[in-house]
Write a protein that holds these residues in place. Sequence first.
Motif, PDB file in Angstrom:
ATOM      1  N   CYS A  38      -9.603  -1.178  12.477  1.00  0.00           N
ATOM      2  CA  CYS A  38     -10.800  -0.343  12.382  1.00  0.00           C
ATOM      3  C   CYS A  38     -11.082  -0.225  10.624  1.00  0.00           C
ATOM      4  O   CYS A  38     -11.922  -0.075  10.081  1.00  0.00           O
ATOM      5  N   ILE A  39      -9.827  -0.186   9.949  1.00  0.00           N
ATOM      6  CA  ILE A  39     -10.016   0.001   8.463  1.00  0.00           C
ATOM      7  C   ILE A  39     -10.453  -1.161   7.914  1.00  0.00           C
ATOM      8  O   ILE A  39     -11.411  -1.051   6.850  1.00  0.00           O
ATOM      9  N   THR A  40     -10.410  -2.206   8.381  1.00  0.00           N
ATOM     10  CA  THR A  40     -11.008  -3.633   7.929  1.00  0.00           C
ATOM     11  C   THR A  40     -12.536  -3.456   7.802  1.00  0.00           C
ATOM     12  O   THR A  40     -12.990  -4.003   7.017  1.00  0.00           O
ATOM     13  N   VAL A  41     -12.943  -3.001   9.120  1.00  0.00           N
ATOM     14  CA  VAL A  41     -14.297  -2.872   9.173  1.00  0.00           C
ATOM     15  C   VAL A  41     -14.914  -1.823   8.448  1.00  0.00           C
ATOM     16  O   VAL A  41     -16.211  -1.968   7.820  1.00  0.00           O
ATOM     17  N   CYS A  57      -7.090  -0.916  -1.963  1.00  0.00           N
ATOM     18  CA  CYS A  57      -7.209  -1.432  -3.361  1.00  0.00           C
ATOM     19  C   CYS A  57      -8.068  -2.595  -3.550  1.00  0.00           C
ATOM     20  O   CYS A  57      -8.494  -2.958  -4.562  1.00  0.00           O
ATOM     21  N   SER A  58      -8.308  -3.462  -2.467  1.00  0.00           N
ATOM     22  CA  SER A  58      -8.943  -4.781  -2.522  1.00  0.00           C
ATOM     23  C   SER A  58     -10.455  -4.235  -2.879  1.00  0.00           C
ATOM     24  O   SER A  58     -11.371  -5.137  -3.257  1.00  0.00           O
ATOM     25  N   LEU A  59     -10.922  -2.931  -2.875  1.00  0.00           N
ATOM     26  CA  LEU A  59     -12.124  -2.707  -3.017  1.00  0.00           C
ATOM     27  C   LEU A  59     -12.382  -1.970  -4.421  1.00  0.00           C
ATOM     28  O   LEU A  59     -13.659  -1.877  -4.843  1.00  0.00           O
ATOM     29  N   PHE A  91       2.098   0.935  -7.829  1.00  0.00           N
ATOM     30  CA  PHE A  91       1.732  -0.391  -7.588  1.00  0.00           C
ATOM     31  C   PHE A  91       0.107  -0.351  -7.745  1.00  0.00           C
ATOM     32  O   PHE A  91      -0.404  -1.488  -8.463  1.00  0.00           O
ATOM     33  N   VAL A  92      -0.325   0.429  -6.860  1.00  0.00           N
ATOM     34  CA  VAL A  92      -1.919   0.320  -6.745  1.00  0.00           C
ATOM     35  C   VAL A  92      -2.643   0.692  -8.215  1.00  0.00           C
ATOM     36  O   VAL A  92      -3.484   0.372  -8.834  1.00  0.00           O
ATOM     37  N   GLN A  93      -1.940   1.680  -8.919  1.00  0.00           N
ATOM     38  CA  GLN A  93      -2.422   2.143 -10.244  1.00  0.00           C
ATOM     39  C   GLN A  93      -2.387   0.978 -11.074  1.00  0.00           C
ATOM     40  O   GLN A  93      -3.370   0.597 -11.912  1.00  0.00           O
ATOM     41  N   LYS A  94      -1.081   0.193 -11.112  1.00  0.00           N
ATOM     42  CA  LYS A  94      -1.286  -0.973 -12.214  1.00  0.00           C
ATOM     43  C   LYS A  94      -2.326  -1.946 -11.688  1.00  0.00           C
ATOM     44  O   LYS A  94      -2.857  -2.579 -12.630  1.00  0.00           O
ATOM     45  N   TYR A  95      -2.417  -2.224 -10.426  1.00  0.00           N
ATOM     46  CA  TYR A  95      -3.469  -3.071  -9.954  1.00  0.00           C
ATOM     47  C   TYR A  95      -4.908  -2.532 -10.350  1.00  0.00           C
ATOM     48  O   TYR A  95      -5.649  -3.197 -10.993  1.00  0.00           O
TER      49      TYR A  95
END
Length: 678
Positions: free
Chosen positions: A146-149, A201-203, A236-240
């Motif tokens: 569902c999160i992918t949608v 984080c891909s968004l 990790f997400v902050q660095k990205y």
Amino acid sequence: MESEDTKKIQEMKTDLNLLLECLKYQMDNPFSQKEALVTIHSICQQNSNAGVYFREIGGLMFVRNLAKSSEHSMVKEAALYTLGAVAEQNVYCQQTLCTSELFEDLTWFLSNNDSNTNLKRMSVYVILVLVSNNRTGQTLVRETGCITVLTQLFRTVLSKYELNLSDKNVFQSYQLWSSVCSTLCVCVNNPQNDENQMLCCSLFPHANDWLINCITPEVIRPVCSFIGLTLANNTFVQKYFISVGGLDVLSQVLVQLESDSHKTVSSAKLAVVVTKTVDACIADNPTFGVILSKYQIVSKLLTLLLHESLDSGEKFSIILTLGHCTEDCEENQYDLFKNNGLPLMIQALTESQSEELNKAATFVLHNCKKITEKLCLSLGEYSFDENEKQLEDINMKEKNLEEYWKKAKEILHRIEQLEREGNEEKIQREKYKDNVSSMNINIENTLKHLHGDSIGKGPEAEDKDKSQSRKLPSCKSHGILTTACTNDHQMKTLLKSTDPFDACYRESGQNKTLYKADSSYSQNLHERTNFEKKNSVSQSSDHVFKPPIPVVKNRKQELPVTDPFTLCSDIINKEVITFLATDSHSKMLKYRCSGCIAVGKSLNSRNFSKLLHSCPYQCDRHKVIVEAEDRYKSELRKSLICNKKILLTPRRRRQLSSESTTSGGIILEPFGKTVSVR
């Protein structure tokens, strides 16, 4: 009272039973079902226990199946809306509905192209309610896909950056997009879910595009909420996010909003929202604060902090962000120091009643403690590229101040040295007085003995005794001069190591010995020999001072000629003058130095200097004194002009004069002259 409550509960149960029966028997009438579902929603909103009872009678599962099986879109929308409201009011209903089957149905509604915007909005609303504060729901939303949608909807619902919310279709699409942002926020946080954060984080690149191209409250608020919660407490997400330029984008948006905040209050409020997102990005990585220094974010935050429309909570967010900016970044610390941030923090501590705000301000002050000490101790050691020129000017002022302190220490050292020398000379004078007193006693005994012998031996014996008495002072004077010559080389070295200031003091000290001459002949004899001894010491490396012939003050009362002591004193005086006189001195008998002649007069530092300058026949000793005084005055004037030193005030000079008069010491005038106080 209890009967009324019981009556209301009973009426509520009766209504829910009737509505559930209506839903079951009105399957062919979608409008009646929709009205029944809306009524059930209203009852559950008014009474939290209604949802529990509706679940007990099986109504909750019936509505869920109705949302899945109904062919009418309006019934599906109403059923999902009712499920969301009941689950939001009661946690037990939330747990009952939190199943993988329901998430799969919701995923199908969102991914189906035949689903209208309202149905998708109701589906997103149910997902939001089931996932909020529910780790099980966060897990199911990821496992069912569902999160992918949801992430796909975030990218595609709004195709244009220019939003025309007056258009009905655009407004409905914006409402769906905003609901998707809110749902993604609860999927990654509260409670925090690292796996969902990694997926979302891909968004970030797409979110950056929205921030750059559409700086409006309708976009900034949901996007910043999504970014802040997605990267919160996840290094990790902050660095990205920083690697894709997210922090630079936030900084640019913050600068723009701070500039607009002077015109509109909404821009100031929106700038605070961006500030919170920046804080979430650097909270766990203070070293990333260097990126903010390129945009001078600290100065922007300080300006924003002074905005009158902000409440204490918004000010707390700004101060906390300042704390994280300055935690491990000297550039931001210096920027805070330069823009008067420390007084603002102190003002926040004194004026605010909020404990959290006071803690945040204390955090900022603690971070800037080290840089403040470094700047106070040595500004030159910490220079930054953008402020290098300004720091060089400050460094030059600091160096000048250090030179002033060095010169002040040198002057203090000289004063202490002069005080020590004055004490040493005082001790030497006491020793000389003791020696002279013993010598006077010996001479007096000898003269009395000679006088007694002259009475018995007649004129011949008297002449013989006179010749012996002439030899006695001559030999003693010669012995004193020989001792002075022995120490000549040692005293030359001492004079070479001192400056004109010390030399002038020593010469003045030599004159003091003559000023205090006693009327008795033995004291005059000692002063003349002491004068010759000190003159032999005061030689320079090129020539030797020639001592002027001592002058004996005129006596007011002459002793009778019959007194043998006075008679011998006159004879000894003539012998000493004959011994000291040379060819070079014979000329000085005719043309005497004014400084030597005026020994008995009342002198001070001013009339004595004028007297020496007006004298055309200066002796070598006073000539050197005049030259040294002129040279010292010239150097002192230059030093005072260059260093902007302040001379002694008249009040302070009078205090020093009175103190020295009472103690009988030596006064140092502002222009280096010494005055003997008697």
